[in-house]
Design a protein around this motif. Structure first.
Motif, short mmCIF file in Angstrom:
data_model
loop_
_atom_site.label_atom_id
_atom_site.label_comp_id
_atom_site.label_asym_id
_atom_site.label_seq_id
_atom_site.Cartn_x
_atom_site.Cartn_y
_atom_site.Cartn_z
N SER A 37 0.87 -1.18 0.00
CA SER A 37 0.00 0.00 0.00
C SER A 37 0.90 1.23 0.00
O SER A 37 2.12 1.10 -0.09
N GLU A 38 0.29 2.41 0.12
CA GLU A 38 1.09 3.65 0.15
C GLU A 38 2.08 3.62 1.31
O GLU A 38 3.13 4.25 1.28
N GLU A 39 1.73 2.89 2.37
CA GLU A 39 2.56 2.86 3.58
C GLU A 39 3.59 1.73 3.54
O GLU A 39 4.31 1.53 4.49
N GLY A 40 3.61 0.97 2.45
CA GLY A 40 4.57 -0.13 2.36
C GLY A 40 3.89 -1.48 2.34
O GLY A 40 2.75 -1.61 1.91
N GLN A 41 4.61 -2.46 2.87
CA GLN A 41 4.15 -3.84 2.83
C GLN A 41 2.90 -4.06 3.69
O GLN A 41 2.81 -3.57 4.81
N VAL A 42 1.95 -4.81 3.15
CA VAL A 42 0.74 -5.15 3.92
C VAL A 42 0.80 -6.63 4.28
O VAL A 42 0.98 -7.49 3.42
N ASN A 43 0.69 -6.93 5.58
CA ASN A 43 0.73 -8.32 6.02
C ASN A 43 -0.66 -8.92 6.15
O ASN A 43 -0.88 -10.09 5.89
N LEU A 44 -1.60 -8.08 6.59
CA LEU A 44 -2.93 -8.57 6.91
C LEU A 44 -3.92 -7.43 6.74
O LEU A 44 -3.55 -6.26 6.90
N MET A 45 -5.15 -7.77 6.40
CA MET A 45 -6.16 -6.72 6.27
C MET A 45 -7.42 -7.10 7.04
O MET A 45 -7.86 -8.24 6.99
N GLU A 46 -7.93 -6.13 7.77
CA GLU A 46 -9.18 -6.33 8.51
C GLU A 46 -10.22 -5.46 7.82
O GLU A 46 -9.96 -4.30 7.53
N ILE A 47 -11.39 -6.03 7.53
CA ILE A 47 -12.43 -5.24 6.88
C ILE A 47 -13.63 -5.13 7.81
O ILE A 47 -14.18 -6.13 8.28
N GLU A 48 -14.01 -3.87 8.08
CA GLU A 48 -15.16 -3.59 8.95
C GLU A 48 -16.32 -3.09 8.09
O GLU A 48 -16.11 -2.38 7.10
N VAL A 49 -17.52 -3.46 8.47
CA VAL A 49 -18.68 -3.05 7.70
C VAL A 49 -19.80 -2.58 8.63
O VAL A 49 -19.91 -3.06 9.75
N TYR A 50 -20.56 -1.62 8.15
CA TYR A 50 -21.78 -1.19 8.84
C TYR A 50 -22.89 -1.89 8.06
O TYR A 50 -23.34 -1.39 7.02
N PRO A 51 -23.30 -3.09 8.52
CA PRO A 51 -24.09 -3.99 7.69
C PRO A 51 -25.42 -3.43 7.16
O PRO A 51 -25.67 -3.53 5.95
N GLU A 52 -26.22 -2.83 8.05
CA GLU A 52 -27.55 -2.37 7.61
C GLU A 52 -27.43 -1.32 6.50
O GLU A 52 -28.14 -1.37 5.50
N MET A 53 -26.52 -0.36 6.70
CA MET A 53 -26.39 0.70 5.70
C MET A 53 -25.71 0.17 4.43
O MET A 53 -26.08 0.56 3.32
N ALA A 54 -24.71 -0.69 4.60
CA ALA A 54 -24.01 -1.24 3.43
C ALA A 54 -25.00 -1.99 2.55
O ALA A 54 -24.98 -1.86 1.32
N GLU A 55 -25.88 -2.78 3.17
CA GLU A 55 -26.88 -3.52 2.39
C GLU A 55 -27.82 -2.56 1.66
O GLU A 55 -28.13 -2.76 0.49
N LYS A 56 -28.24 -1.53 2.35
CA LYS A 56 -29.15 -0.57 1.73
C LYS A 56 -28.49 0.12 0.53
O LYS A 56 -29.08 0.24 -0.54
N GLN A 57 -27.24 0.54 0.71
CA GLN A 57 -26.53 1.24 -0.36
C GLN A 57 -26.23 0.30 -1.53
O GLN A 57 -26.33 0.69 -2.69
N LEU A 58 -25.85 -0.93 -1.22
CA LEU A 58 -25.55 -1.89 -2.29
C LEU A 58 -26.80 -2.23 -3.10
O LEU A 58 -26.74 -2.35 -4.32
N HIS A 59 -27.92 -2.40 -2.41
CA HIS A 59 -29.19 -2.64 -3.12
C HIS A 59 -29.49 -1.48 -4.07
O HIS A 59 -29.90 -1.68 -5.21
N ALA A 60 -29.29 -0.26 -3.56
CA ALA A 60 -29.58 0.93 -4.37
C ALA A 60 -28.66 0.97 -5.61
O ALA A 60 -29.12 1.21 -6.73
N ILE A 61 -27.37 0.71 -5.41
CA ILE A 61 -26.41 0.73 -6.52
C ILE A 61 -26.77 -0.35 -7.54
O ILE A 61 -26.77 -0.11 -8.76
N ASN A 62 -27.12 -1.53 -7.03
CA ASN A 62 -27.50 -2.64 -7.89
C ASN A 62 -28.69 -2.25 -8.78
O ASN A 62 -28.66 -2.44 -10.01
N GLU A 63 -29.71 -1.69 -8.16
CA GLU A 63 -30.91 -1.32 -8.92
C GLU A 63 -30.62 -0.18 -9.91
O GLU A 63 -31.10 -0.21 -11.04
N GLU A 64 -29.83 0.80 -9.46
CA GLU A 64 -29.47 1.91 -10.36
C GLU A 64 -28.77 1.39 -11.62
O GLU A 64 -29.07 1.80 -12.73
N ALA A 65 -27.81 0.48 -11.40
CA ALA A 65 -27.00 -0.02 -12.52
C ALA A 65 -27.85 -0.85 -13.49
O ALA A 65 -27.69 -0.74 -14.71
N ILE A 66 -28.75 -1.66 -12.95
CA ILE A 66 -29.61 -2.49 -13.82
C ILE A 66 -30.49 -1.58 -14.68
O ILE A 66 -30.62 -1.77 -15.89
#
Lengths: 138, 81
Positions: A37-66
């Motif tokens: 990455s910009e900071e150099g070598q990456v050993n591990l990555m942790e991904i955090e999600v705000y599930p309710e909002m992420a689902e809502k936004q992804l559904h919206a993006i999906n429908e928009e694109a279709i």
């Protein structure tokens, strides 16, 4: 279809379920964990999600694109939790009658996802840990 | 009215909690929540980038009026994909 998951996805399985008579092409984008990455070598990555909002936004993006690109179907799968270098992070698969719409819709989905879906990467590097913070809604 | 606010990613780390409740006046806006959160958690002032606020899963402007039952969250710029 959208899915947030702490386990890996099977690209072949997802793609095979999208095949049907009216489909002439399927475009896939797979985001993976890069070892640098910009900071150099990456050993591990942790991904955090705000599930309710992420689902809502992804559904919206999906429908928009279709609607916008008149494609047949879109699947968006995003992982969360602890990931290693080379691991899959995200799958975007778009099926359509023709390639142009499929490529355009796939590009639209990943670009929008990076701007407005509440998911965050935290990289572990030899010099410490850092949150990656880059996308903003327009 | 009492409004529950959730924190994510670097904002959660800076506040040290996943969520907390604020007692707000009826005319309170999203801006009120940001100011209140910064007052309670001075480390939020040191946040380099922007702080985004969502209400019921949508991005909102600071002027958005809050209503009882609103689901509010504070978080930094996103980095999925």
């Amino acid at each position: 279809m959208i899915r947030l998951t702490d386990s890996d996805f099977n690209v072949d399985e997802e793609v095979s379920q999208m095949k049907k008579k009216s489909v002439g092409g399927i475009v896939t984008f797979i985001g993976t964990v890069r070892g640098e990455s910009e900071e150099g070598q990456v050993n591990l990555m942790e991904i955090e999600v705000y599930p309710e909002m992420a689902e809502k936004q992804l559904h919206a993006i999906n429908e928009e694109a279709i609607r916008r690109f008149n494609v047949d179907d879109i699947r968006i799968i995003h992982r969360h939790g602890e990931l290693h270098v080379g691991d899959n992070i995200v799958l975007i698969a778009v099926s359509a009658g023709h390639r142009d719409e499929a490529f355009s819709a796939c590009r639209y989905v990943i670009d929008e996802l990076k701007k407005r879906v509440p998911i965050w990467k935290r990289e572990q590097t030899p010099s410490g840990e850092r949150w990656v913070e880059e996308g903003s809604p327009e | 009215m009492r409004i529950k606010v959730r924190y994510f990613a670097s904002i959660r780390e800076r506040t040290g909690v996943n969520a907390e409740e604020f007692e707000l006046q009826e005319a309170a806006t999203v801006e009120t929540i940001i100011m209140e959160a910064k007052r309670l958690h001075p480390r939020l002032e040191a946040q380099d980038g922007a702080i985004f606020v969502s209400v019921n899963g949508d991005f909102v402007k600071p002027s958005r009026r809050l209503e009882l039952g609103d689901d509010v969250a504070l978080f930094p710029p996103v980095s999925g994909g």
